[in-house]
Scaffold this motif. Structure first.
Motif, PDB file in Angstrom:
ATOM      1  N   ILE A   1      30.333  -4.356-123.016  1.00  0.00           N
ATOM      2  CA  ILE A   1      31.510  -3.547-122.654  1.00  0.00           C
ATOM      3  C   ILE A   1      32.616  -3.696-123.697  1.00  0.00           C
ATOM      4  N   ASN A   2      32.826  -4.935-124.153  1.00  0.00           N
ATOM      5  CA  ASN A   2      33.854  -5.189-125.169  1.00  0.00           C
ATOM      6  C   ASN A   2      33.542  -4.459-126.473  1.00  0.00           C
ATOM      7  N   ARG A   3      32.285  -4.517-126.880  1.00  0.00           N
ATOM      8  CA  ARG A   3      31.890  -3.844-128.123  1.00  0.00           C
ATOM      9  C   ARG A   3      32.064  -2.338-128.024  1.00  0.00           C
ATOM     10  N   LEU A   4      31.666  -1.790-126.857  1.00  0.00           N
ATOM     11  CA  LEU A   4      31.836  -0.348-126.658  1.00  0.00           C
ATOM     12  C   LEU A   4      33.313   0.037-126.664  1.00  0.00           C
ATOM     13  N   ALA A   5      34.124  -0.818-126.056  1.00  0.00           N
ATOM     14  CA  ALA A   5      35.567  -0.541-126.014  1.00  0.00           C
ATOM     15  C   ALA A   5      36.168  -0.572-127.412  1.00  0.00           C
ATOM     16  N   PHE A   6      35.775  -1.597-128.180  1.00  0.00           N
ATOM     17  CA  PHE A   6      36.289  -1.695-129.556  1.00  0.00           C
ATOM     18  C   PHE A   6      35.802  -0.540-130.414  1.00  0.00           C
ATOM     19  N   ALA A   7      34.564  -0.126-130.215  1.00  0.00           N
ATOM     20  CA  ALA A   7      34.026   1.009-130.974  1.00  0.00           C
ATOM     21  C   ALA A   7      34.796   2.281-130.643  1.00  0.00           C
TER      22      ALA A   7
ATOM     23  N   GLN B   1      38.939   6.270-132.139  1.00  0.00           N
ATOM     24  CA  GLN B   1      40.231   6.906-131.878  1.00  0.00           C
ATOM     25  C   GLN B   1      41.185   6.723-133.061  1.00  0.00           C
ATOM     26  N   LYS B   2      41.162   5.520-133.631  1.00  0.00           N
ATOM     27  CA  LYS B   2      42.024   5.275-134.788  1.00  0.00           C
ATOM     28  C   LYS B   2      41.642   6.163-135.961  1.00  0.00           C
ATOM     29  N   LYS B   3      40.317   6.265-136.231  1.00  0.00           N
ATOM     30  CA  LYS B   3      39.861   7.125-137.325  1.00  0.00           C
ATOM     31  C   LYS B   3      40.228   8.575-137.070  1.00  0.00           C
ATOM     32  N   SER B   4      40.039   9.011-135.814  1.00  0.00           N
ATOM     33  CA  SER B   4      40.383  10.382-135.462  1.00  0.00           C
ATOM     34  C   SER B   4      41.869  10.641-135.654  1.00  0.00           C
ATOM     35  N   ARG B   5      42.681   9.648-135.269  1.00  0.00           N
ATOM     36  CA  ARG B   5      44.129   9.778-135.410  1.00  0.00           C
ATOM     37  C   ARG B   5      44.520   9.850-136.885  1.00  0.00           C
ATOM     38  N   ARG B   6      43.853   9.040-137.720  1.00  0.00           N
ATOM     39  CA  ARG B   6      44.130   9.073-139.166  1.00  0.00           C
ATOM     40  C   ARG B   6      43.832  10.435-139.767  1.00  0.00           C
TER      41      ARG B   6
END
Length: 323
Positions: free
Chosen positions: A20-26, A31-36
């Motif tokens: 779950i943590n890995r999926l959340a971080f992914a 989202q960060k890449k999309s925002r960039r």
């Protein structure tokens, strides 16, 4: 027994939590890449609008353009090394001078020089053109104003002006010609290098730095430099006339301060461009006629650099290089 049963359950729960943590971080990274990328494309769109607006509505040098219809002083810059591929090329300088002389509202032309010299050919082109323009427009005077340095080719150009001004600390003169090279014959012998030079024409390889120096080659170059030096001397004498002091050191290649140059007759007075425009030409408003890259060209250069930086940041490439 209960502890043994809990151990597999705890391991399973830990594994699930890790997934779950890995999926959340992914998801967060995506989202960060999309925002960039969104920021990048917004920046791109705004830059495009900015470019369109300025290309359509903003005219470069609008203040100068407004003054060209009134009496003013024209300014043409000679900045840096005088060479064909530099801003201080004969083409650039001559283009600015011709434009200035053609304007009937120009009360006088200032050639502001800050140059250590350069190509005698390029300097000669400018000198000849100033002489021609002065003959064609006898009512428009040219004033050379030396700032930090007006030496060698820079002074060659200045000599064509009606009058020359400089600051008391300016460097003026260097009326001479120089050519330098290196010799590597002993280094080749020590390294055991076999020099192979093939030419068609007995003197084609003269002054080759990897071959022994020949006295006849040296004499040929000295004769050539003496000839160019004499052209320089004749040009200065023609431009300055009897204003020059009778001092043999004038043409020795030495350089002097503006204060010393005034005593030697190399310049006519001490002053800046503003001083000459205000007190000598008596047209205080100065308009720069120096050809420069237009706004679109300047903007695209800066825009290209900004785009490169933005892409590097977006792709996470900043802070490294490929060698």
């Amino acid at each position: 027994m209960n502890d043994e049963q809990k151990s597999p359950d705890a391991s399973k729960q830990q594994w699930q939590q890790d997934v779950i943590n890995r999926l959340a971080f992914a998801a967060l990274n995506e989202q960060k890449k999309s925002r960039r990328w969104k920021i990048f494309f917004v920046f791109l769109f705004i830059s495009y609008l900015f470019l369109v607006y300025f290309t359509a509505f903003v005219k470069p040098d609008s203040a100068g353009a407004a003054l060209t219809g009134k009496n003013h002083t024209a300014l043409v810059e000679v900045n840096g090394v005088i060479a064909d591929d530099q801003s201080a090329s004969a083409d650039n300088i001559v283009t600015g001078l011709r434009k200035a002389f053609k304007n009937e509202k120009v009360q006088g032309v200032i050639l502001r020089i800050n140059s250590p010299g350069g190509s005698p050919v390029q300097a000669g082109y400018v000198n000849d053109e100033i002489v021609r323009l002065r003959e064609q427009y006898p009512n428009t005077k040219v004033y050379a104003v030396i700032t930090d340095i007006g030496a060698s080719g820079g002074y060659y150009i200045a000599a064509a002006a009606d009058e020359i001004y400089a600051d008391k600390a300016s460097l003026v003169g260097s009326i001479g010609v120089i050519m330098n090279s290196f010799g590597f014959t002993e280094a080749i012998d020590k390294l055991g290098v076999d020099r192979r030079l093939y030419t068609a024409g007995e003197n084609k390889g003269f002054l080759d730095p990897f071959s022994p120096e020949k006295q006849e080659d040296v004499q040929h170059v000295k004769n050539m430099l003496t000839n160019i030096h004499q052209q320089f001397i004749d040009t200065v004498k023609k431009g300055r006339g009897d204003r020059l002091a009778d001092d043999p050191k004038l043409f020795s290649g030495l350089i002097w301060t503006g204060e010393e140059s005034l005593e030697l007759g190399l310049i006519d007075g001490l002053g800046s461009s503003s001083y000459v425009a205000r007190e000598v030409i008596q047209a205080e408003n100065i308009v720069d006629y120096t050809p420069r890259p237009d706004f679109f060209e300047r903007f695209t250069r800066q825009f290209g650099a900004a785009m490169g930086q933005a892409i590097s940041k977006t792709m996470g490439l900043e802070g490294g290089s490929i060698r």
